[in-house]
Structures are given as structure tokens and as C-alpha cells.
Design a protein around this motif. Structure first.
Motif, PDB file in Angstrom:
ATOM      1  N   THR A 362       0.835  -1.201   0.000  1.00 10.93           N
ATOM      2  CA  THR A 362       0.000   0.000   0.000  1.00 10.93           C
ATOM      3  C   THR A 362       0.871   1.253   0.000  1.00 10.93           C
ATOM      4  OG1 THR A 362      -1.820  -1.107   1.139  1.00 10.93           O
ATOM      5  CG2 THR A 362      -1.747   1.287   1.300  1.00 10.93           C
ATOM      6  N   MET A 363       1.964   1.227   0.751  1.00  8.57           N
ATOM      7  CA  MET A 363       2.880   2.362   0.798  1.00  8.57           C
ATOM      8  C   MET A 363       3.463   2.651  -0.589  1.00  8.57           C
ATOM      9  SD  MET A 363       6.445   2.765   2.966  1.00  8.57           S
ATOM     10  CE  MET A 363       7.207   1.420   2.048  1.00  8.57           C
ATOM     11  N   THR A 364       3.957   1.617  -1.266  1.00  9.49           N
ATOM     12  CA  THR A 364       4.538   1.797  -2.591  1.00  9.49           C
ATOM     13  C   THR A 364       3.512   2.362  -3.560  1.00  9.49           C
ATOM     14  OG1 THR A 364       6.036  -0.067  -2.202  1.00  9.49           O
ATOM     15  CG2 THR A 364       5.721   0.619  -4.485  1.00  9.49           C
ATOM     16  N   ASP A 365       2.311   1.813  -3.507  1.00  9.36           N
ATOM     17  CA  ASP A 365       1.233   2.249  -4.386  1.00  9.36           C
ATOM     18  C   ASP A 365       0.857   3.707  -4.103  1.00  9.36           C
ATOM     19  OD1 ASP A 365      -1.274   1.499  -6.110  1.00  9.36           O
ATOM     20  OD2 ASP A 365      -2.078   2.426  -4.310  1.00  9.36           O
ATOM     21  N   ALA A 366       0.760   4.068  -2.831  1.00  8.95           N
ATOM     22  CA  ALA A 366       0.395   5.437  -2.459  1.00  8.95           C
ATOM     23  C   ALA A 366       1.476   6.428  -2.862  1.00  8.95           C
ATOM     24  CB  ALA A 366       0.139   5.519  -0.955  1.00  8.95           C
ATOM     25  N   PHE A 367       2.736   6.017  -2.717  1.00  5.35           N
ATOM     26  CA  PHE A 367       3.832   6.886  -3.134  1.00  5.35           C
ATOM     27  C   PHE A 367       3.743   7.183  -4.630  1.00  5.35           C
ATOM     28  CE2 PHE A 367       7.144   5.894   0.417  1.00  5.35           C
ATOM     29  CZ  PHE A 367       6.325   6.537   1.325  1.00  5.35           C
ATOM     30  N   GLU A 368       3.345   6.176  -5.406  1.00 10.53           N
ATOM     31  CA  GLU A 368       3.191   6.370  -6.849  1.00 10.53           C
ATOM     32  C   GLU A 368       2.136   7.437  -7.138  1.00 10.53           C
ATOM     33  OE1 GLU A 368       2.640   3.389 -10.576  1.00 10.53           O
ATOM     34  OE2 GLU A 368       0.917   3.508  -9.224  1.00 10.53           O
ATOM     35  N   THR A 369       0.997   7.344  -6.451  1.00  8.26           N
ATOM     36  CA  THR A 369      -0.063   8.328  -6.654  1.00  8.26           C
ATOM     37  C   THR A 369       0.394   9.719  -6.213  1.00  8.26           C
ATOM     38  OG1 THR A 369      -1.841   6.695  -6.395  1.00  8.26           O
ATOM     39  CG2 THR A 369      -2.413   9.000  -6.005  1.00  8.26           C
ATOM     40  N   GLY A 370       1.047   9.785  -5.051  1.00 12.90           N
ATOM     41  CA  GLY A 370       1.528  11.070  -4.565  1.00 12.90           C
ATOM     42  C   GLY A 370       2.510  11.713  -5.527  1.00 12.90           C
ATOM     43  N   LYS A 371       3.440  10.931  -6.064  1.00 16.69           N
ATOM     44  CA  LYS A 371       4.423  11.458  -7.020  1.00 16.69           C
ATOM     45  C   LYS A 371       3.730  11.918  -8.296  1.00 16.69           C
ATOM     46  CE  LYS A 371       8.674  10.350  -9.493  1.00 16.69           C
ATOM     47  NZ  LYS A 371       8.138  10.733 -10.811  1.00 16.69           N
ATOM     48  N   GLN A 372       2.710  11.175  -8.741  1.00 18.39           N
ATOM     49  CA  GLN A 372       1.990  11.562  -9.958  1.00 18.39           C
ATOM     50  C   GLN A 372       1.329  12.929  -9.793  1.00 18.39           C
ATOM     51  OE1 GLN A 372       1.903   9.725 -12.960  1.00 18.39           O
ATOM     52  NE2 GLN A 372       1.123  11.713 -13.647  1.00 18.39           N
ATOM     53  N   ILE A 373       0.768  13.175  -8.616  1.00 16.78           N
ATOM     54  CA  ILE A 373       0.136  14.473  -8.359  1.00 16.78           C
ATOM     55  C   ILE A 373       1.176  15.591  -8.407  1.00 16.78           C
ATOM     56  CG2 ILE A 373      -1.009  15.871  -6.585  1.00 16.78           C
ATOM     57  CD1 ILE A 373      -2.417  13.287  -5.683  1.00 16.78           C
ATOM     58  N   VAL A 374       2.321  15.376  -7.767  1.00 16.38           N
ATOM     59  CA  VAL A 374       3.377  16.394  -7.764  1.00 16.38           C
ATOM     60  C   VAL A 374       3.917  16.620  -9.175  1.00 16.38           C
ATOM     61  CG1 VAL A 374       5.668  16.973  -6.875  1.00 16.38           C
ATOM     62  CG2 VAL A 374       3.973  15.936  -5.367  1.00 16.38           C
ATOM     63  N   ASP A 375       4.093  15.550  -9.936  1.00 18.28           N
ATOM     64  CA  ASP A 375       4.549  15.683 -11.327  1.00 18.28           C
ATOM     65  C   ASP A 375       3.545  16.473 -12.156  1.00 18.28           C
ATOM     66  OD1 ASP A 375       6.806  14.256 -10.744  1.00 18.28           O
ATOM     67  OD2 ASP A 375       6.139  12.377 -11.653  1.00 18.28           O
ATOM     68  N   ASP A 376       2.253  16.217 -11.939  1.00 20.90           N
ATOM     69  CA  ASP A 376       1.221  16.925 -12.699  1.00 20.90           C
ATOM     70  C   ASP A 376       1.165  18.403 -12.321  1.00 20.90           C
ATOM     71  OD1 ASP A 376       0.616  14.592 -13.989  1.00 20.90           O
ATOM     72  OD2 ASP A 376      -1.266  14.206 -12.929  1.00 20.90           O
ATOM     73  N   LEU A 377       1.478  18.710 -11.065  1.00 15.97           N
ATOM     74  CA  LEU A 377       1.572  20.114 -10.657  1.00 15.97           C
ATOM     75  C   LEU A 377       2.755  20.797 -11.340  1.00 15.97           C
ATOM     76  CD1 LEU A 377       0.820  19.792  -6.844  1.00 15.97           C
ATOM     77  CD2 LEU A 377      -0.504  21.180  -8.438  1.00 15.97           C
ATOM     78  N   ALA A 378       3.884  20.102 -11.391  1.00 14.82           N
ATOM     79  CA  ALA A 378       5.096  20.675 -11.976  1.00 14.82           C
ATOM     80  C   ALA A 378       4.964  20.877 -13.479  1.00 14.82           C
ATOM     81  CB  ALA A 378       6.296  19.791 -11.665  1.00 14.82           C
ATOM     82  N   SER A 379       4.272  19.946 -14.152  1.00 15.08           N
ATOM     83  CA  SER A 379       4.159  20.012 -15.610  1.00 15.08           C
ATOM     84  C   SER A 379       3.029  20.909 -16.086  1.00 15.08           C
ATOM     85  CB  SER A 379       3.953  18.603 -16.175  1.00 15.08           C
ATOM     86  OG  SER A 379       2.688  18.083 -15.755  1.00 15.08           O
ATOM     87  N   GLY A 380       2.163  21.335 -15.175  1.00 22.31           N
ATOM     88  CA  GLY A 380       1.044  22.183 -15.560  1.00 22.31           C
ATOM     89  C   GLY A 380      -0.229  21.422 -15.895  1.00 22.31           C
ATOM     90  N   VAL A 381      -0.181  20.080 -15.788  1.00 24.90           N
ATOM     91  CA  VAL A 381      -1.411  19.303 -16.003  1.00 24.90           C
ATOM     92  C   VAL A 381      -2.469  19.713 -14.983  1.00 24.90           C
ATOM     93  CG1 VAL A 381      -2.420  16.985 -15.904  1.00 24.90           C
ATOM     94  CG2 VAL A 381      -0.232  17.349 -17.057  1.00 24.90           C
ATOM     95  N   LEU A 382      -2.013  19.942 -13.746  1.00 22.54           N
ATOM     96  CA  LEU A 382      -2.887  20.476 -12.699  1.00 22.54           C
ATOM     97  C   LEU A 382      -2.634  21.971 -12.559  1.00 22.54           C
ATOM     98  CD1 LEU A 382      -2.640  17.856  -9.793  1.00 22.54           C
ATOM     99  CD2 LEU A 382      -4.658  18.375 -11.152  1.00 22.54           C
ATOM    100  N   THR A 383      -3.677  22.759 -12.653  1.00 21.28           N
ATOM    101  CA  THR A 383      -3.543  24.203 -12.477  1.00 21.28           C
ATOM    102  C   THR A 383      -4.235  24.635 -11.192  1.00 21.28           C
ATOM    103  OG1 THR A 383      -5.532  24.557 -13.816  1.00 21.28           O
ATOM    104  CG2 THR A 383      -3.403  24.656 -14.947  1.00 21.28           C
ATOM    105  N   VAL A 384      -3.620  25.584 -10.500  1.00 22.39           N
ATOM    106  CA  VAL A 384      -4.137  26.045  -9.217  1.00 22.39           C
ATOM    107  C   VAL A 384      -5.009  27.275  -9.442  1.00 22.39           C
ATOM    108  CG1 VAL A 384      -3.545  26.707  -6.868  1.00 22.39           C
ATOM    109  CG2 VAL A 384      -2.004  25.219  -8.171  1.00 22.39           C
ATOM    110  N   SER A 385      -6.264  27.176  -8.997  1.00 18.29           N
ATOM    111  CA  SER A 385      -7.219  28.275  -9.142  1.00 18.29           C
ATOM    112  C   SER A 385      -7.358  29.028  -7.818  1.00 18.29           C
ATOM    113  CB  SER A 385      -8.585  27.728  -9.576  1.00 18.29           C
ATOM    114  OG  SER A 385      -9.607  28.665  -9.350  1.00 18.29           O
ATOM    115  N   PRO A 386      -7.678  30.340  -7.872  1.00 15.67           N
ATOM    116  CA  PRO A 386      -7.949  31.078  -6.634  1.00 15.67           C
ATOM    117  C   PRO A 386      -9.102  30.484  -5.838  1.00 15.67           C
ATOM    118  CG  PRO A 386      -7.626  32.586  -8.459  1.00 15.67           C
ATOM    119  CD  PRO A 386      -7.704  31.216  -9.057  1.00 15.67           C
ATOM    120  N   ASP A 387      -9.972  29.686  -6.505  1.00 22.10           N
ATOM    121  CA  ASP A 387     -11.086  29.039  -5.807  1.00 22.10           C
ATOM    122  C   ASP A 387     -10.632  27.843  -4.975  1.00 22.10           C
ATOM    123  OD1 ASP A 387     -12.950  30.800  -6.874  1.00 22.10           O
ATOM    124  OD2 ASP A 387     -13.271  29.562  -8.656  1.00 22.10           O
ATOM    125  N   HIS A 388      -9.403  27.374  -5.243  1.00 20.69           N
ATOM    126  CA  HIS A 388      -8.910  26.175  -4.561  1.00 20.69           C
ATOM    127  C   HIS A 388      -8.376  26.535  -3.182  1.00 20.69           C
ATOM    128  CE1 HIS A 388      -8.236  24.215  -8.784  1.00 20.69           C
ATOM    129  NE2 HIS A 388      -9.504  24.189  -8.393  1.00 20.69           N
TER     130      HIS A 388
END
Length: 444
Positions: A362-388
Motif C-alpha cells: 500500500t505504501m509503494t502504491d500510495a507513493f506512486e499516486t503522490g508522485k503523480q500528483i506532484v509531477d502533474d503540478l510541476a508540468s502544468g497538467v494540474l492548475t491552481v485556481s484562486p477558488d482552490h
């Protein structure tokens, strides 16, 4: 890994300059579920991202999911991960919001409006294991009242949970007193008449699902002896050499226990034992036979199986409105945690890969998801809105619905109360099972 984290943090700081507003340079991540997958995902996000805030939502007032409610009380070492999770919770960018049920109190669409990303960790849905919840203090199982006024107990299944149930039923009460098993369960087990536990499996000896460690512990259980039918194991010696290496030790231990003469010490110990456990194979329950006079179970009618179709029964996740869900596999379709057709929504834990694996996987799997979120933030796939604005938007919404959230600091009040009561009983803790009482203590 440390060099990668340093480089990634530097690039993220360039993406969110200091003169940006707080809401823009601080992505808010919501995690639904405070079990191992939820905490490990939070840990990875907080480690890899320099500014992200993580809010963890939990339907109960208390955190830790199956680590609290699913681990056998006589296996306290498995619960040591709670100290790791607590360190994560003490991070100033982590926030626990207990007593919030996503799906009824709050829906996913509302979370998506308030957060840059939403992670679904729904691994805590209990299926047919009410007994485990009962002795572990799961609030909605506190009134289970299992019938222990019988000589024989039958457990349908031959996995680790089945072994846990058998061990709890057969372990001397004086040993259980030193664990964090609930007091009401301890009192009930002290009056138990159960002397024999039969673990029934649909498959054969080569397909048992418990681990070597769990089996070895059962063979050494104080005041209890194994009773294995030699006929179930004859002719399997050669086949045992061909099973995958990770199962070879387990299979060999089964064969040794069933076919070899026990050591003088074990023979004497088993001879003096008043309780016993046994494994029965290739049987499926067909009918529960009632005792018409007492309205209790009189027996079970089984069918004899052949190893043709295999079926696994255990924990499973459930879907949420608006999120695609594969009910056959009990998973949310995703790619490295990113939910299919749902930008900004991720999943982790058993709802991501199905109800398999232990805390380490579960730890390995969760780390994968966590890293994917951070990568998507860095690449611009996820954009931060003032509503967030995360919990700053959600908490007022919940207050308007008269829903009280429980913070991690308030959980600590519950934690201290349970430990204090446990000390009086000479045990690690006595779990509260009444949610109203939990809330009362949390809000003191």
C-alpha cells in the motif's frame, strides 16, 4: 531520491514565485480516507512539494482506518506505522477532518470545486468481517454480540483474517488482556466455551492464502494444538517443490505440521492442550442448519469442490457518485492513480488496485499516486485556481449542515482518553466505540 526531491522542489519554487498570492502558490489536495493509503499519499505529497497543503477527510472521528480496526490486537507491531502517520499529521501543511462522510455529508463535486486535486482512498469498507470490527472497536460493530456459547467455531476462509479470527478465539484471555482489544470483547471471550476452531477453505492445501508467519504463530499458540488430516497432504511433497519460491516455505511448514512427527517438546505441549484448530479443504457452504428449538446454528451443510473455478472473497471498496467504478474488480479505473476521465481526481490504496497486498505494498502504491500528483503540478497538467482554498471553503459548507469536524489535535484527546482507560485495565488502550462519546471528548 534525495537529489531528485531537491531538484523538483527548486523547479516548483520557480513555478510558484514568492510574490504570488497564498492561494495560487499553495495547491490544496484533498484525500478521502485516513487509512494507510491516505496517509502514505499525504506523506509523499508533503515531501515532494514545497508548498502543497493536504486535507484528509475521514468518516469516523478517529484516523488510521484498517490499522486501527483491521489489525489483530495481539499483533501490535503492525500498528507501529501509526507513529509514522502521526509525524505526517504534525506537519503544518497537513489537516485532518474527521467525522465527515464523503458521499453523504459532502460529495466529490463539492471537493473538486475547492481543491486542486482530490485523492480517493476508500479501502476501509468492511465486508463480511464484522467479528474483526467487533474485537477491534469499530463503532458500528460494538453491539455485535457473537455467540461464543458453543464448543466449536467454524471460520469460512483460509486467509490471514481467518487465521486472526481463529487465533483470537483460541488465545488465552490472560494474553489478550495485555493487548488493546476492546474490554467488552475481552469480557465476552473470557466466558467463551469454544475449544475447537475449524477453518474451511474452498480450495486445497497448495492454495491457502495465509502467510508463513501467521501459520507458524498458530502452531505455537499456547494451550492449543493443530489437527491436520494427513490424507489431505499425502502426495503433495513433489508438488510443493514446484510452487513459487515465496510460497515454498509456507507449503513446507504445512507439510511438516501434517506429516512429520512433532518434536518431543511440541508433542508434550500439544498433548496437554485443551483447545485445537484444524484446516478443512475443498468445501463450500451450501446451507446453514438451524436448531429449531434454540434458534441457533446447529451445523453447516457443505458441498465438496474440485479445483476448477477459484473465487476470492474479502474486503472491497465501493463507488462514489460521479466517479466511474468497476464493480467487478471493486476499483476505480486509473493510470498511475489518475482517475479515468476525471482531471484532478486521483485514487490510491485498494480502490486503485483491488483488495490485495499488505501495508508495505500500500505504501509503494500510495507513493506512486503522490508522485503523480506532484509531477502533474510541476508540468502544468494540474492548475491552481484562486477558488482552490481547500478546507477554508469546505468547513463553512459543513457547518451550514451542522456537521462537526474533528481535527487531529482533537483526535489526540480521544487517543489520550483511550490510553488512560487502558492503563487502568493494564492494557495499551481501551477503544471508544460510541461516536457520540468520541465527539464529546474531542470537543472538551
Amino acid at each position: 531520491m534525495a537529489g531528485y526531491q531537491k531538484s523538483l522542489c527548486s523547479s516548483l519554487r520557480r513555478l510558484w514565485p514568492r510574490n504570488y498570492s497564498t492561494t495560487i502558490r499553495q495547491p490544496h489536495i484533498a484525500i478521502v480516507g485516513s487509512g494507510p493509503a491516505g496517509f502514505y499519499t499525504a506523506q509523499q505529497i508533503l515531501k515532494l512539494h514545497p508548498t502543497a497543503e493536504v486535507d484528509v477527510y475521514e468518516k469516523l472521528p478517529v484516523p488510521f482506518g484498517l490499522v486501527r480496526f483491521g489489525v489483530a490486537p495481539d499483533h501490535p507491531e503492525v500498528k507501529n506505522v501509526i507513529s509514522t502517520f502521526t509525524k505526517t499529521a504534525l506537519n503544518e501543511r497537513f489537516h485532518f477532518l474527521g467525522n465527515v462522510s464523503v458521499g453523504s455529508d459532502l460529495d466529490v463535486e463539492e471537493l473538486k470545486k475547492a481543491y486542486t486535486a482530490v485523492v480517493l482512498d476508500l479501502d476501509g469498507v468492511l465486508s463480511a468481517r464484522s467479528f474483526v470490527g467487533w474485537y477491534n472497536g469499530l463503532p458500528n460493530k460494538a453491539d455485535l454480540k457473537p455467540n461464543l456459547d458453543t464448543d466449536v467455531a467454524v471460520v469460512l476462509g483460509q486467509g490471514n483474517v481467518a487465521i486472526d479470527v481463529a487465533r483470537i478465539l483460541l488465545t488465552p484471555v490472560d494474553i489478550l488482556r495485555k493487548t488493546d482489544i476492546t474490554q467488552y470483547a475481552l469480557e465476552a471471550l473470557s466466558k467463551s466455551r469454544i475449544k475447537r476452531v475449524c477453518l474451511i477453505g474452498r480450495r486445497g492445501p497448495l492454495q491457502v492464502a495465509f502467510t508463513t508467519a501467521e501459520l507458524r504463530e498458530m502452531t505455537r499458540l499456547e494451550g492449543c494444538r493443530p489437527v491436520l488430516d494427513k490424507n489431505d497432504f499425502l502426495g503433495l511433497e513433489d508438488l510443493a517443490k514446484m510452487v513459487p519460491q515465496r510460497r515454498r516455505r509456507l507449503t513446507q511448514l504445512l507439510l511438516n505440521t501434517a506429516l512429520e512427527k512433532p518434536s518431543q517438546k511440541d508433542a508434550a505441549r500439544w498433548q496437554a492442550s485443551s483447545k485445537e484448530w484444524m484446516l478443512k479443504f475443498l468445501r463450500s457452504p451450501k446451507e446453514i442448519l438451524p436448531d429449531e428449538q434454540s434458534n441457533k446454528v446447529r451445523g453447516i451443510n457443505f458441498t465438496i469442490n474440485k479445483l476448477v473455478v477459484l473465487r476470492s472473497v474479502g474486503y472491497k471498496s465501493v463507488g462514489l457518485k460521479g466517479i466511474e467504478f468497476d464493480s467487478r474488480k471493486s476499483v476505480i479505473p486509473s493510470n498511475t492513480g489518475q482517475v479515468k476521465n476525471q482531471p484532478g481526481v486521483y485514487c490510491s490504496g485498494w480502490v486503485k488496485r483491488g483488495p490485495v497486498g499488505v501495508i508495505a505494498s500500500t505504501m509503494t502504491d500510495a507513493f506512486e499516486t503522490g508522485k503523480q500528483i506532484v509531477d502533474d503540478l510541476a508540468s502544468g497538467v494540474l492548475t491552481v485556481s484562486p477558488d482552490h482554498t481547500g478546507r477554508h471553503r469546505i468547513v463553512p459548507y459543513l457547518k451550514n449542515k451542522d456537521i462537526e469536524t474533528v481535527s487531529f489535535e482533537e483526535w489526540n484527546k480521544i487517543n489520550e482518553h483511550e490510553i488512560s482507560v487502558g492503563n487502568e485495565l493494564n492494557k495499551p488502550r481501551e477503544k471508544l466505540t460510541d461516536i457520540a462519546k468520541m465527539l464529546q471528548i474531542a470537543k472538551q
